[in-house]
Design an enzyme around this catalytic site. Structure first.
Site, PDB file in Angstrom:
ATOM      1  N   GLU A   1       1.081  -1.154   0.116  1.00 15.74           N
ATOM      2  CA  GLU A   1       0.157  -0.090   0.003  1.00 15.74           C
ATOM      3  C   GLU A   1       0.965   1.197   0.028  1.00 15.74           C
ATOM      4  OE1 GLU A   1      -2.474  -0.268   3.383  1.00 15.74           O
ATOM      5  OE2 GLU A   1      -3.827  -1.874   2.793  1.00 15.74           O
TER       6      GLU A   1
ATOM      7  N   ASP B   1      -5.440   8.925  10.318  1.00 15.14           N
ATOM      8  CA  ASP B   1      -4.137   8.435  10.646  1.00 15.14           C
ATOM      9  C   ASP B   1      -3.474   9.052  11.840  1.00 15.14           C
ATOM     10  OD1 ASP B   1      -3.983   7.479   8.016  1.00 15.14           O
ATOM     11  OD2 ASP B   1      -3.577   9.366   7.187  1.00 15.14           O
TER      12      ASP B   1
END
Length: 284
Positions: A55, A66
């Site tokens: 990824e 995040d």
């Protein structure tokens, strides 16, 4: 709805892992971190170290899911001028040497929207991208990117979480392709360790709704963690721990050193060993 999707690299990789009687290792790194060339070197190093699927994160100024490590990685990349066009250029260069490892772009919709959805899908496909994870587009907005991506031959990979109940799950899975990404904790990346005992139960529940592989991420930091998750999942995703390993080698100006790529590959090798230590032949 039936979509014709070219997910050959993704399907082939999971098939290979099933034949080997093990889960897949999925590794996440941020495009352009700490600089574009080092980022490319890291990306190129991942398959040889044991990553089955990679990824590649899209740097974005305002991430929602995040944790601090990945946020900081995105900011380092943005300071180096990393943008979506530059990220696709890195993937094209990766594809010059690796035609088989699936590459998933992971990020947020805003950079894609600014780039232009139609242009992005054409360029991403041409660069060698296999799938997308866009964390801020729910199923209710499938017309924005998910359905066009499927039509362009790119898998659109959804996130399921511990709070995605059986009523919501069919909507989440309806247009999902490639695999399902199960987020094993609630909250942001890299900030907690999952309850590994609950992973298998969660994966079994999702599999009652879809034939797709289910990979599990968020909170996996070591080979031992990876082995625990691999017992109940088709794949294990590791991101923040790799970013932390990279960050630990940078100099005081956040520049790469001679140890940067090796620090990432050393951890990937440990993670790969953990995943491969769990035999899944009985379930294959």
């Amino acid at each position: 709805m039936t979509n014709r999707i070219d997910t050959n690299r993704i399907e082939a990789r999971f098939q290979k892992c099933r034949q080997e009687g093990r889960a897949a290792l999925v590794t996440y790194v941020m495009a352009g971190d700490p600089d574009p060339e080092t980022s490319l070197d890291v990306l190129k190093s991942l398959p040889g170290a044991g990553a089955d699927i990679v990824e590649f994160g899209l740097p974005f100024t305002d991430p929602m899911a995040d944790g601090p490590a990945i946020q900081a990685a995105g900011l380092r990349a943005l300071k180096q001028g990393q943008d979506l066009a530059g990220t696709l250029a890195l993937i094209r260069r990766f594809r010059d040497e690796d035609a088989s490892t699936p590459v998933i772009l992971m990020g947020y919709f805003n950079p894609i929207f600014i780039y232009g959805v139609e242009r992005f899908l054409v360029d991403a496909k041409a660069a060698g991208v296999d799938g997308l994870i866009v964390v801020d587009l729910p199923p209710e907005e499938d017309d924005e990117l998910c359905l066009p991506a499927l039509q362009a031959g790119l898998a659109f990979i959804r996130l399921a979480t511990p709070t995605t109940d059986d009523k919501r799950l069919p909507a989440v899975l309806e247009n999902t392709a490639g695999f399902v990404y199960y987020v094993s904790i609630t909250g942001i990346t890299g900030m907690a360790t999952p309850d590994f005992g609950k992973v298998s139960t969660a994966v079994e529940r999702i599999k009652r709704h879809t034939p797709l592989p289910v990979v599990v991420g968020f909170g996996v930091k070591s080979g031992a963690h990876a082995a625990s998750v691999a017992q109940g999942a088709d794949g294990v995703v590791v991101g923040s721990a790799l970013i932390d390993a990279l960050k630990g080698t940078l100099d005081e100006n956040d520049r790469a050193t001679s140890r940067t790529v090796e620090a990432v590959t050393t951890l990937v090798k440990d993670l790969a060993a953990g995943v491969r230590s769990v035999s899944k032949k009985a379930a294959a």
